[in-house]
Design a protein around this motif. Structure first.
Motif, PDB file in Angstrom:
ATOM      1  N   LEU A 224       0.820  -1.209   0.000  1.00 33.69           N
ATOM      2  CA  LEU A 224       0.000   0.000   0.000  1.00 33.69           C
ATOM      3  C   LEU A 224       0.856   1.261   0.000  1.00 33.69           C
ATOM      4  O   LEU A 224       0.482   2.267  -0.609  1.00 33.69           O
ATOM      5  CB  LEU A 224      -0.920  -0.007   1.224  1.00 33.69           C
ATOM      6  CG  LEU A 224      -2.017  -1.085   1.231  1.00 33.69           C
ATOM      7  CD1 LEU A 224      -2.775  -1.072   2.555  1.00 33.69           C
ATOM      8  CD2 LEU A 224      -2.981  -0.881   0.063  1.00 33.69           C
ATOM      9  N   SER A 225       1.995   1.237   0.665  1.00 35.56           N
ATOM     10  CA  SER A 225       2.872   2.415   0.705  1.00 35.56           C
ATOM     11  C   SER A 225       3.421   2.739  -0.673  1.00 35.56           C
ATOM     12  O   SER A 225       3.545   3.909  -1.050  1.00 35.56           O
ATOM     13  CB  SER A 225       4.025   2.186   1.689  1.00 35.56           C
ATOM     14  OG  SER A 225       3.539   2.004   3.006  1.00 35.56           O
ATOM     15  N   ASN A 226       3.750   1.697  -1.435  1.00 38.41           N
ATOM     16  CA  ASN A 226       4.331   1.904  -2.758  1.00 38.41           C
ATOM     17  C   ASN A 226       3.300   1.859  -3.871  1.00 38.41           C
ATOM     18  O   ASN A 226       3.655   1.999  -5.047  1.00 38.41           O
ATOM     19  CB  ASN A 226       5.406   0.840  -3.027  1.00 38.41           C
ATOM     20  CG  ASN A 226       6.544   0.908  -2.032  1.00 38.41           C
ATOM     21  OD1 ASN A 226       6.909   1.982  -1.569  1.00 38.41           O
ATOM     22  ND2 ASN A 226       7.115  -0.254  -1.692  1.00 38.41           N
ATOM     23  N   ALA A 227       2.026   1.670  -3.497  1.00 44.19           N
ATOM     24  CA  ALA A 227       0.960   1.529  -4.503  1.00 44.19           C
ATOM     25  C   ALA A 227       1.338   0.482  -5.538  1.00 44.19           C
ATOM     26  O   ALA A 227       1.164   0.668  -6.748  1.00 44.19           O
ATOM     27  CB  ALA A 227       0.683   2.870  -5.174  1.00 44.19           C
ATOM     28  N   ASP A 228       1.861  -0.648  -5.045  1.00 43.32           N
ATOM     29  CA  ASP A 228       2.350  -1.710  -5.914  1.00 43.32           C
ATOM     30  C   ASP A 228       1.727  -3.041  -5.485  1.00 43.32           C
ATOM     31  O   ASP A 228       2.280  -3.759  -4.641  1.00 43.32           O
ATOM     32  CB  ASP A 228       3.872  -1.787  -5.835  1.00 43.32           C
ATOM     33  CG  ASP A 228       4.453  -2.814  -6.788  1.00 43.32           C
ATOM     34  OD1 ASP A 228       3.695  -3.326  -7.637  1.00 43.32           O
ATOM     35  OD2 ASP A 228       5.655  -3.110  -6.680  1.00 43.32           O
ATOM     36  N   PRO A 229       0.570  -3.412  -6.040  1.00 42.48           N
ATOM     37  CA  PRO A 229      -0.084  -4.664  -5.636  1.00 42.48           C
ATOM     38  C   PRO A 229       0.671  -5.910  -6.063  1.00 42.48           C
ATOM     39  O   PRO A 229       0.357  -7.006  -5.577  1.00 42.48           O
ATOM     40  CB  PRO A 229      -1.447  -4.577  -6.336  1.00 42.48           C
ATOM     41  CG  PRO A 229      -1.234  -3.650  -7.490  1.00 42.48           C
ATOM     42  CD  PRO A 229      -0.208  -2.667  -7.038  1.00 42.48           C
ATOM     43  N   SER A 230       1.672  -5.758  -6.948  1.00 39.81           N
ATOM     44  CA  SER A 230       2.424  -6.937  -7.379  1.00 39.81           C
ATOM     45  C   SER A 230       3.234  -7.542  -6.242  1.00 39.81           C
ATOM     46  O   SER A 230       3.674  -8.691  -6.328  1.00 39.81           O
ATOM     47  CB  SER A 230       3.358  -6.571  -8.540  1.00 39.81           C
ATOM     48  OG  SER A 230       4.350  -5.638  -8.117  1.00 39.81           O
ATOM     49  N   VAL A 231       3.418  -6.773  -5.167  1.00 39.99           N
ATOM     50  CA  VAL A 231       4.131  -7.303  -4.000  1.00 39.99           C
ATOM     51  C   VAL A 231       3.334  -8.435  -3.366  1.00 39.99           C
ATOM     52  O   VAL A 231       3.903  -9.358  -2.759  1.00 39.99           O
ATOM     53  CB  VAL A 231       4.384  -6.171  -2.980  1.00 39.99           C
ATOM     54  CG1 VAL A 231       4.987  -6.717  -1.691  1.00 39.99           C
ATOM     55  CG2 VAL A 231       5.280  -5.109  -3.585  1.00 39.99           C
ATOM     56  N   LEU A 232       2.015  -8.378  -3.501  1.00 42.13           N
ATOM     57  CA  LEU A 232       1.150  -9.404  -2.922  1.00 42.13           C
ATOM     58  C   LEU A 232       1.080 -10.599  -3.862  1.00 42.13           C
ATOM     59  O   LEU A 232       0.814 -10.452  -5.059  1.00 42.13           O
ATOM     60  CB  LEU A 232      -0.246  -8.841  -2.698  1.00 42.13           C
ATOM     61  CG  LEU A 232      -0.326  -7.551  -1.859  1.00 42.13           C
ATOM     62  CD1 LEU A 232      -1.754  -7.041  -1.821  1.00 42.13           C
ATOM     63  CD2 LEU A 232       0.193  -7.789  -0.453  1.00 42.13           C
ATOM     64  N   THR A 233       1.323 -11.782  -3.338  1.00 46.75           N
ATOM     65  CA  THR A 233       1.324 -12.993  -4.159  1.00 46.75           C
ATOM     66  C   THR A 233       0.552 -14.094  -3.456  1.00 46.75           C
ATOM     67  O   THR A 233       0.289 -14.036  -2.254  1.00 46.75           O
ATOM     68  CB  THR A 233       2.762 -13.469  -4.439  1.00 46.75           C
ATOM     69  OG1 THR A 233       3.430 -13.707  -3.176  1.00 46.75           O
ATOM     70  CG2 THR A 233       3.542 -12.426  -5.235  1.00 46.75           C
ATOM     71  N   GLY A 234       0.214 -15.109  -4.241  1.00 49.01           N
ATOM     72  CA  GLY A 234      -0.390 -16.309  -3.691  1.00 49.01           C
ATOM     73  C   GLY A 234      -1.686 -16.061  -2.952  1.00 49.01           C
ATOM     74  O   GLY A 234      -2.543 -15.266  -3.340  1.00 49.01           O
TER      75      GLY A 234
END
Length: 481
Positions: A224-234
């Motif tokens: 959420l801090s980086n506005a990067d949902p690709s960090v979330l996996t699986g």
């Protein structure tokens, strides 16, 4: 008086009498020649000032032809006097300068539209550059944090829930500003800040059901801090989407109501004035001041000299205008090259305009249709028409519904929903098209989004095969509303 003196006196008187007679006839002849010169030059001047194209009875023409000064037959046949040569030279110079000025101004006008587009692109893109977007996001975090702290029910949230909720609402706020290109006025922004806490409460309430450890909490905060949902996996990504998507869908209903009911105003980009504005204005002011004064002509001079003075004055004015136009063209051309490099070499941060968004979807759909085995029954024309038709409906949906579509949601619609419309539309085309002319008409109409490119019977037939496909598509898109 002596005889010698009388003789000299008689000779002197005779010489004086002869000189007087000769002077009289010389003066008469000179006056006649001057009168003839004035008449000749008056006719000469009408043929070279201005140098418009004229026609003689014998079919010959003279004046300014294809940028070259053509002399009338009567002028070509006789030997020009020095005065006539000066007048002719000045007239030729004036015409050539006027041609250059006209061509330069036409080039400036042709470049102006593209220059304005590139300037607007750079100004908009820089507003959405990472640094600027980060500042916008930080300001949103501070503003929304205060609103969330005063929202009833927030007391039940843990520190992690508060932090994650604040980051999620700030991301949502920034995405809305970006998607609608900062066009919300102050009143609409204030209303937006008021409805965002509803999304925050929905999202925060679901977090405990998606998080199983402090490690996952850290990953959520990072994403959420980086506005990067690709960090979330699986499984974590699936759990996050299971609480985020319903809250976003509910929020979009409030957003559609806000955008449809509030007046929106286009953003004003404070770009520096065009160089042409100041230079042209200065040139006009200077020229108007000179024109008001007019040329300084000595009326005591012969008419030919007055004509020469007038031509020299005209040349001076046109030369000044041509010089300023050349300078402006050089500056504008240089700026155009710089802006072109910026456009081509700089990553695009600004949101895509609706047409570019449509074109992006069309390219993705066409690539998909070329690769998937399910589309092997369609020829190249049908695939192209299918991709355009589906992309047109995709762009209309996002615009019509006035909702926030994340990049992931956009790709989901393009890859999972729109091909179904394409297949439906393509199957109908097989029964509607009889020749290559109709194929061209359909492609042009879909590409330009204008049914006028098709003959009325063909347009009616295309609309008929589209209706059941549109109904089916809308039912699938309702899942995103």
């Amino acid at each position: 008086m002596s005889t010698k003196t009388l003789t000299y006196s008689g000779i002197g008187l005779t010489v004086a009498l002869l000189a007087s007679i000769a002077g009289y006839f010389t003066a008469v002849e000179m006056e006649a020649m001057h009168k003839q010169n004035v008449e000749d030059l008056a006719d000469f001047g009408s043929k070279v000032v201005p140098a418009g194209i004229r026609s003689e009875n014998d079919g010959s023409s003279y004046g300014l032809i294809d940028g070259n000064l053509q002399l009338a037959p009567s002028i070509r046949e006789k030997k020009l006097s020095p005065t006539e040569k000066v007048i002719l030279s000045l007239s030729r110079d004036n015409d050539e300068l006027q041609i250059e000025l006209t061509e330069t101004e036409q080039t400036l006008q042709q470049q102006q539209e593209r220059l304005q587009e590139l300037r607007a692109y750079k100004a908009e893109n820089e507003r959405f550059a990472p640094h600027q977007l980060t500042l916008e996001r930080r300001a949103a975090e501070e503003l929304l944090s205060k609103h969330l702290d005063n929202t009833p029910g927030i007391d039940r949230f843990s520190n992690f829930q508060r932090r994650a909720t604040n980051l999620a609402t700030a991301s949502l706020y920034t995405d809305i500003m970006r998607q609608y290109q900062l066009r919300l006025n102050d009143q609409s922004r204030a209303q937006l800040v008021k409805i965002l806490p509803r999304f925050g409460l929905c999202f925060g309430d679901g977090l405990p059901h998606a998080i199983n450890s402090h490690a996952e909490e850290a990953v959520i905060i990072k994403a959420l801090s980086n506005a990067d949902p690709s960090v979330l996996t699986g499984g974590l990504a699936a759990d996050f989407n299971s609480i985020h998507s319903p809250c976003l869908k509910s929020f979009n209903r409030d957003l559609r109501q806000l955008l449809s009911g509030a007046e929106t105003a286009p953003s004003v980009i404070n770009s520096p004035p065009l160089p042409s504005d100041s230079l042209a204005s200065s040139a006009r002011n200077n020229d108007s001041a000179v024109d008001a004064a007019g040329p300084t002509i000595d009326l005591s001079l012969p008419l030919t000299e007055q004509l020469i003075q007038s031509l020299r004055y005209d040349k001076e004015i046109v030369l000044k205008q041509a010089t300023q136009a050349r300078q402006l063209l050089a500056e504008q051309t240089q700026e155009l090259e710089v802006l072109k490099r910026y456009h081509d070499e700089t990553e695009r941060f600004a949101p895509l305009p609706s047409l570019e968004e449509r074109n992006r979807a069309q390219a993705l759909l066409l690539s998909y249709l070329e690769q998937t085995r399910d589309a092997k029954r369609f020829n190249s024309f049908e695939k192209k028409a299918m991709s355009y038709a589906a992309a047109n409906h995709y762009s209309r949906f996002s615009t019509r519904e006035r909702m926030l579509l994340t990049e992931a949601t956009k790709d989901q619609i393009i890859y999972e929903i729109m091909p179904n419309f394409g297949f439906c539309f393509g199957d109908g085309l097989k029964f509607a098209i009889d020749n290559h002319q109709q194929e061209r008409q359909v492609i042009n109409a879909l590409r330009e989004q204008d049914t006028e490119y098709m003959d009325p019977p063909l347009a009616k037939q295309i609309a008929t095969i589209s209706e059941p496909c549109k109904t089916q598509l809308q039912q699938q898109l309702n899942a995103f509303l």
